[in-house]
Design a protein around this motif. Sequence first.
Motif, PDB file in Angstrom:
ATOM      1  N   GLY A   1      44.068  36.139  29.107  1.00 35.78           N
ATOM      2  CA  GLY A   1      44.508  37.088  30.127  1.00 35.78           C
ATOM      3  C   GLY A   1      43.400  37.979  30.667  1.00 35.78           C
ATOM      4  N   CYS A   2      42.222  37.968  30.023  1.00 35.87           N
ATOM      5  CA  CYS A   2      41.098  38.765  30.550  1.00 35.87           C
ATOM      6  C   CYS A   2      40.751  38.312  31.968  1.00 35.87           C
ATOM      7  CB  CYS A   2      39.855  38.609  29.679  1.00 35.87           C
ATOM      8  SG  CYS A   2      40.065  39.284  28.032  1.00 35.87           S
ATOM      9  N   PHE A   3      41.080  37.057  32.280  1.00 35.47           N
ATOM     10  CA  PHE A   3      40.771  36.532  33.622  1.00 35.47           C
ATOM     11  C   PHE A   3      41.929  36.693  34.593  1.00 35.47           C
ATOM     12  CE2 PHE A   3      37.987  34.262  30.694  1.00 35.47           C
ATOM     13  CZ  PHE A   3      36.763  34.599  31.246  1.00 35.47           C
ATOM     14  N   GLY A   4      43.034  37.271  34.115  1.00 43.24           N
ATOM     15  CA  GLY A   4      44.190  37.436  34.979  1.00 43.24           C
ATOM     16  C   GLY A   4      44.818  36.089  35.282  1.00 43.24           C
ATOM     17  N   LEU A   5      45.389  35.975  36.479  1.00 46.49           N
ATOM     18  CA  LEU A   5      46.057  34.742  36.877  1.00 46.49           C
ATOM     19  C   LEU A   5      45.767  34.544  38.363  1.00 46.49           C
ATOM     20  CD1 LEU A   5      47.877  32.774  35.386  1.00 46.49           C
ATOM     21  CD2 LEU A   5      49.847  34.101  36.164  1.00 46.49           C
ATOM     22  N   ILE A   6      44.615  33.879  38.583  1.00 45.56           N
ATOM     23  CA  ILE A   6      44.082  33.730  39.940  1.00 45.56           C
ATOM     24  C   ILE A   6      45.130  33.194  40.913  1.00 45.56           C
ATOM     25  CG2 ILE A   6      42.506  32.274  41.298  1.00 45.56           C
ATOM     26  CD1 ILE A   6      40.843  34.298  40.112  1.00 45.56           C
ATOM     27  N   LYS A   7      45.883  32.177  40.464  1.00 45.27           N
ATOM     28  CA  LYS A   7      46.816  31.496  41.368  1.00 45.27           C
ATOM     29  C   LYS A   7      47.914  32.400  41.890  1.00 45.27           C
ATOM     30  CE  LYS A   7      46.712  26.714  39.868  1.00 45.27           C
ATOM     31  NZ  LYS A   7      47.373  25.838  38.910  1.00 45.27           N
ATOM     32  N   GLN A   8      48.280  33.418  41.123  1.00 47.35           N
ATOM     33  CA  GLN A   8      49.413  34.265  41.501  1.00 47.35           C
ATOM     34  C   GLN A   8      48.995  35.625  42.039  1.00 47.35           C
ATOM     35  OE1 GLN A   8      52.301  33.106  41.812  1.00 47.35           O
ATOM     36  NE2 GLN A   8      51.940  31.167  40.742  1.00 47.35           N
ATOM     37  N   GLN A   9      47.712  35.889  42.133  1.00 46.14           N
ATOM     38  CA  GLN A   9      47.269  37.196  42.605  1.00 46.14           C
ATOM     39  C   GLN A   9      47.561  37.365  44.105  1.00 46.14           C
ATOM     40  OE1 GLN A   9      43.336  37.981  43.521  1.00 46.14           O
ATOM     41  NE2 GLN A   9      42.736  35.862  43.793  1.00 46.14           N
TER      42      GLN A   9
ATOM     43  N   ASP B   1      36.908  48.496  28.381  1.00 47.57           N
ATOM     44  CA  ASP B   1      37.055  48.905  29.781  1.00 47.57           C
ATOM     45  C   ASP B   1      38.081  47.991  30.430  1.00 47.57           C
ATOM     46  OD1 ASP B   1      34.826  50.823  30.079  1.00 47.57           O
ATOM     47  OD2 ASP B   1      33.634  49.061  29.522  1.00 47.57           O
ATOM     48  N   PRO B   2      38.657  48.402  31.549  1.00 52.44           N
ATOM     49  CA  PRO B   2      39.568  47.491  32.257  1.00 52.44           C
ATOM     50  C   PRO B   2      38.808  46.228  32.673  1.00 52.44           C
ATOM     51  CG  PRO B   2      39.715  49.728  33.156  1.00 52.44           C
ATOM     52  CD  PRO B   2      38.567  49.724  32.193  1.00 52.44           C
ATOM     53  N   PRO B   3      39.286  45.024  32.296  1.00 48.20           N
ATOM     54  CA  PRO B   3      38.589  43.793  32.704  1.00 48.20           C
ATOM     55  C   PRO B   3      38.522  43.703  34.243  1.00 48.20           C
ATOM     56  CG  PRO B   3      40.231  43.336  31.007  1.00 48.20           C
ATOM     57  CD  PRO B   3      40.447  44.754  31.440  1.00 48.20           C
ATOM     58  N   SER B   4      37.318  43.401  34.762  1.00 48.83           N
ATOM     59  CA  SER B   4      37.172  43.442  36.221  1.00 48.83           C
ATOM     60  C   SER B   4      38.028  42.410  36.969  1.00 48.83           C
ATOM     61  CB  SER B   4      35.714  43.399  36.654  1.00 48.83           C
ATOM     62  OG  SER B   4      35.050  42.407  35.965  1.00 48.83           O
ATOM     63  N   PRO B   5      38.290  41.198  36.401  1.00 52.29           N
ATOM     64  CA  PRO B   5      39.189  40.282  37.126  1.00 52.29           C
ATOM     65  C   PRO B   5      40.578  40.905  37.352  1.00 52.29           C
ATOM     66  CG  PRO B   5      38.070  39.105  35.361  1.00 52.29           C
ATOM     67  CD  PRO B   5      37.754  40.558  35.175  1.00 52.29           C
TER      68      PRO B   5
ATOM     69  N   LEU C   1      43.124  52.073  45.314  1.00 49.51           N
ATOM     70  CA  LEU C   1      43.151  52.729  46.620  1.00 49.51           C
ATOM     71  C   LEU C   1      42.426  51.821  47.614  1.00 49.51           C
ATOM     72  CD1 LEU C   1      41.908  56.178  45.241  1.00 49.51           C
ATOM     73  CD2 LEU C   1      44.287  55.428  45.513  1.00 49.51           C
ATOM     74  N   GLU C   2      42.494  52.143  48.902  1.00 50.13           N
ATOM     75  CA  GLU C   2      41.771  51.342  49.910  1.00 50.13           C
ATOM     76  C   GLU C   2      40.280  51.321  49.594  1.00 50.13           C
ATOM     77  OE1 GLU C   2      42.720  50.491  53.448  1.00 50.13           O
ATOM     78  OE2 GLU C   2      44.803  51.209  53.457  1.00 50.13           O
ATOM     79  N   THR C   3      39.794  52.418  49.055  1.00 55.29           N
ATOM     80  CA  THR C   3      38.351  52.587  48.895  1.00 55.29           C
ATOM     81  C   THR C   3      37.855  52.471  47.464  1.00 55.29           C
ATOM     82  OG1 THR C   3      38.866  54.926  48.764  1.00 55.29           O
ATOM     83  CG2 THR C   3      38.079  54.101  50.887  1.00 55.29           C
ATOM     84  N   GLY C   4      38.704  52.280  46.508  1.00 58.43           N
ATOM     85  CA  GLY C   4      38.245  52.237  45.117  1.00 58.43           C
ATOM     86  C   GLY C   4      39.421  52.366  44.173  1.00 58.43           C
ATOM     87  N   PHE C   5      39.186  52.979  43.023  1.00 58.24           N
ATOM     88  CA  PHE C   5      40.235  53.087  42.007  1.00 58.24           C
ATOM     89  C   PHE C   5      40.376  54.523  41.535  1.00 58.24           C
ATOM     90  CE2 PHE C   5      38.683  48.764  41.884  1.00 58.24           C
ATOM     91  CZ  PHE C   5      39.850  48.013  41.806  1.00 58.24           C
ATOM     92  N   ASP C   6      41.594  54.908  41.259  1.00 50.90           N
ATOM     93  CA  ASP C   6      41.852  56.227  40.697  1.00 50.90           C
ATOM     94  C   ASP C   6      42.257  56.038  39.235  1.00 50.90           C
ATOM     95  OD1 ASP C   6      42.408  59.065  40.860  1.00 50.90           O
ATOM     96  OD2 ASP C   6      44.507  58.488  40.662  1.00 50.90           O
TER      97      ASP C   6
END
Length: 212
Positions: free
Chosen positions: A134-142, A155-159, A189-194
Motif C-alpha cells: 500500500g505504500c504505492f497506493g493504487l495507481i489504477k483507481q486514483q 512520513d506520509p508516503p509520497s505516492p 490544497l491547489e497549491t500544496g498540502f496542509d
Amino acid sequence: MTLDATGKMQFLYALRSRGVTDGRVLSAMEKIDRALFVKGLFSDRAYEDMPLPIGSGQTISQPSIVGIMTQALQISPRDKVLEVGTGSGYQAAILSQLARRVYTIDRYRRLVSDAQAIFDSLDLTNITALTGDGCFGLIKQQPFDRILVTAAAEDPPSPLLEQLRIGGIMVLPVGQSDTVQSLIRVTRLETGFDYEELRPVRFVPLVEGLGD
Ligand code: SAH
C-alpha cells in the motif's frame, strides 16, 4: 458473543466518552459487529476499547481510534476511499457504510482473504480488498477523495500524497518509533498540502513489500 441492547449502549457510550461524536460514524459502528472480525481466543473481548491480535503479528485497532480516524476523514456519501492496512477488515467495513466505494489493501494475502470472506457474508459489495504494498497506493483507481493509513510511517508516503484529489483528505499515523506516533490529517490544497496534528497514537509499522 453478540451484543444485547445494554452491551451495545455501553459500547457506544465508551466511544462517545472518548471523543467519537459524529452520528454517522456512531451508527456505522453500531451496525458493524466488531466480534465478527476478532477470531479465536480474544473474541469475548471484542467490545472492549483495546487493540487485539489478529494473526500475522498484526492487530485490529482500538474501536475508539477507528471512530476518531473515521470521523477525522469527514467522508461524504459520494467519496471513493483508499485504506492502507486491511488487517481484520473492521475499519474497511465501517468506511463502507459512509462512502460510495472503498479500496483496501494489505501486504498479507491471508488477512485480505479472511477480510473478504467477512465482507461477502455481510454483503458489503462496495469494498474491494487487494493484496499488495500500500505504500504505492493504487495507481489504477486514483485519485482518491479520502485515504486512511492504519499503520505508521516516518512520513506520509509520497505516492499516497500524489493519489489524493485536490480538496481530498488523508489521515495517518506518523512517527519515527513504535512508541511515539502522532495521528495527522493532511488536506490537499491547489497549491500544496496542509498538515494538522490530531493526537498521539500507537500503530504497527508500515512495512514495504509483501508479507509471507
Ligand atoms: N485497519 C485494520 C488494522 C490494521 S493493522 C483493522 O481494521 O483491523 C495494520 C495493517 O497494516 C496490518 O494488517 C499490516 O499487514 C498492514 N500493512 C503494513 N504495511 C503495509 C503496506 N506497506 N501495505 C499494505 N498493508 C500494510
